[in-house]
Design a protein around this motif. Structure first.
Motif, mmCIF file in Angstrom:
data_model
loop_
_atom_site.group_PDB
_atom_site.id
_atom_site.type_symbol
_atom_site.label_atom_id
_atom_site.label_comp_id
_atom_site.label_asym_id
_atom_site.label_seq_id
_atom_site.Cartn_x
_atom_site.Cartn_y
_atom_site.Cartn_z
ATOM 1 N N GLN A 54 -6.532 8.848 -0.507
ATOM 2 C CA GLN A 54 -6.131 8.204 0.735
ATOM 3 C C GLN A 54 -5.137 9.059 1.519
ATOM 4 O O GLN A 54 -5.091 8.984 2.747
ATOM 5 N N ALA A 55 -4.359 9.873 0.835
ATOM 6 C CA ALA A 55 -3.382 10.724 1.502
ATOM 7 C C ALA A 55 -4.067 11.749 2.412
ATOM 8 O O ALA A 55 -3.460 12.227 3.372
ATOM 9 N N HIS A 56 -5.328 12.056 2.123
ATOM 10 C CA HIS A 56 -6.086 12.975 2.988
ATOM 11 C C HIS A 56 -6.545 12.285 4.269
ATOM 12 O O HIS A 56 -6.813 12.935 5.269
ATOM 13 N N ARG A 57 -6.632 10.952 4.230
ATOM 14 C CA ARG A 57 -7.114 10.191 5.385
ATOM 15 C C ARG A 57 -5.997 9.531 6.173
ATOM 16 O O ARG A 57 -6.146 9.279 7.359
ATOM 17 N N PHE A 58 -4.899 9.192 5.503
ATOM 18 C CA PHE A 58 -3.820 8.429 6.118
ATOM 19 C C PHE A 58 -2.472 9.078 5.840
ATOM 20 O O PHE A 58 -2.310 9.766 4.843
ATOM 21 N N THR A 59 -1.531 8.796 6.694
ATOM 22 C CA THR A 59 -0.137 9.110 6.412
ATOM 23 C C THR A 59 0.450 7.852 5.795
ATOM 24 O O THR A 59 0.517 6.809 6.447
ATOM 25 N N ILE A 60 0.839 7.954 4.542
ATOM 26 C CA ILE A 60 1.290 6.774 3.813
ATOM 27 C C ILE A 60 2.799 6.848 3.621
ATOM 28 O O ILE A 60 3.299 7.758 2.970
ATOM 29 N N ALA A 61 3.492 5.867 4.187
ATOM 30 C CA ALA A 61 4.947 5.784 4.023
ATOM 31 C C ALA A 61 5.262 5.463 2.558
ATOM 32 O O ALA A 61 4.485 4.776 1.892
ATOM 33 N N PRO A 62 6.384 5.958 2.045
ATOM 34 C CA PRO A 62 6.720 5.736 0.631
ATOM 35 C C PRO A 62 6.717 4.261 0.210
ATOM 36 O O PRO A 62 6.201 3.922 -0.860
ATOM 37 N N GLU A 63 7.274 3.387 1.045
ATOM 38 C CA GLU A 63 7.299 1.970 0.654
ATOM 39 C C GLU A 63 5.902 1.364 0.649
ATOM 40 O O GLU A 63 5.584 0.508 -0.182
ATOM 41 N N HIS A 64 5.035 1.826 1.546
ATOM 42 C CA HIS A 64 3.652 1.333 1.557
ATOM 43 C C HIS A 64 2.895 1.888 0.352
ATOM 44 O O HIS A 64 2.080 1.181 -0.248
ATOM 45 N N ARG A 65 3.178 3.126 -0.008
ATOM 46 C CA ARG A 65 2.545 3.726 -1.189
ATOM 47 C C ARG A 65 2.878 2.919 -2.438
ATOM 48 O O ARG A 65 2.016 2.663 -3.273
ATOM 49 N N THR A 66 4.129 2.504 -2.551
ATOM 50 C CA THR A 66 4.557 1.705 -3.703
ATOM 51 C C THR A 66 3.799 0.382 -3.750
ATOM 52 O O THR A 66 3.332 -0.040 -4.816
ATOM 53 N N ARG A 67 3.664 -0.267 -2.602
ATOM 54 C CA ARG A 67 2.926 -1.533 -2.547
ATOM 55 C C ARG A 67 1.449 -1.319 -2.877
ATOM 56 O O ARG A 67 0.855 -2.109 -3.615
ATOM 57 N N LEU A 68 0.855 -0.257 -2.334
ATOM 58 C CA LEU A 68 -0.549 0.034 -2.623
ATOM 59 C C LEU A 68 -0.755 0.303 -4.116
ATOM 60 O O LEU A 68 -1.728 -0.157 -4.713
ATOM 61 N N PHE A 69 0.157 1.054 -4.705
ATOM 62 C CA PHE A 69 0.073 1.370 -6.128
ATOM 63 C C PHE A 69 0.094 0.076 -6.954
ATOM 64 O O PHE A 69 -0.743 -0.122 -7.831
ATOM 65 N N ALA A 70 1.047 -0.795 -6.656
ATOM 66 C CA ALA A 70 1.169 -2.051 -7.400
ATOM 67 C C ALA A 70 -0.067 -2.927 -7.217
ATOM 68 O O ALA A 70 -0.578 -3.511 -8.191
ATOM 69 N N VAL A 71 -0.560 -3.017 -5.998
ATOM 70 C CA VAL A 71 -1.761 -3.817 -5.722
ATOM 71 C C VAL A 71 -2.951 -3.241 -6.479
ATOM 72 O O VAL A 71 -3.733 -3.971 -7.085
ATOM 73 N N TYR A 72 -3.090 -1.925 -6.452
ATOM 74 C CA TYR A 72 -4.221 -1.281 -7.115
ATOM 75 C C TYR A 72 -4.199 -1.568 -8.612
ATOM 76 O O TYR A 72 -5.211 -1.983 -9.192
ATOM 77 N N VAL A 73 -3.045 -1.362 -9.247
ATOM 78 C CA VAL A 73 -2.952 -1.564 -10.695
ATOM 79 C C VAL A 73 -3.260 -3.011 -11.058
ATOM 80 O O VAL A 73 -4.045 -3.286 -11.971
#
Length: 96
Positions: A54-73
């Protein structure tokens, strides 16, 4: 633009199903019953791969990355449990 959380959850849930169905992950019973922790570690690795893509497609803010990681897991684990339960139900009763 950020990757949508609901899309991430849906993809992760499907990936959890696929991991069980394909045999990429299987639950192992241990003396300490660490199966859930094993699944979480596996899901975390998959989440890292997903976020790298996703980092190749989007600019992901650190706090959003953390939320995405938690949601994914969490969604991945739920999908894996769902698939494992479906598989157990279709196996039929065991003969003892």
């Amino acid at each position: 633009m950020q990757p949508p959380i609901l899309v991430t959850g849906a993809l992760a849930w499907k990936a959890g199903h696929t991991a069980i169905r394909s045999g990429a992950f299987h639950f192992c019973q241990t003396a300490d019953d660490l199966a859930y922790q094993d699944l979480q570690r596996y899901a975390a690795t998959q989440a890292e791969h997903y976020l790298a893509e996703q980092a190749h497609r989007f600019t992901i803010a650190p706090e959003h990355r953390t939320r995405l990681f938690a949601v994914y897991v969490r969604a991945f684990c739920n999908g894996a449990f769902d698939e494992a339960m479906e598989h157990d139900e279709t196996a039929g009763p065991s003969e003892t």
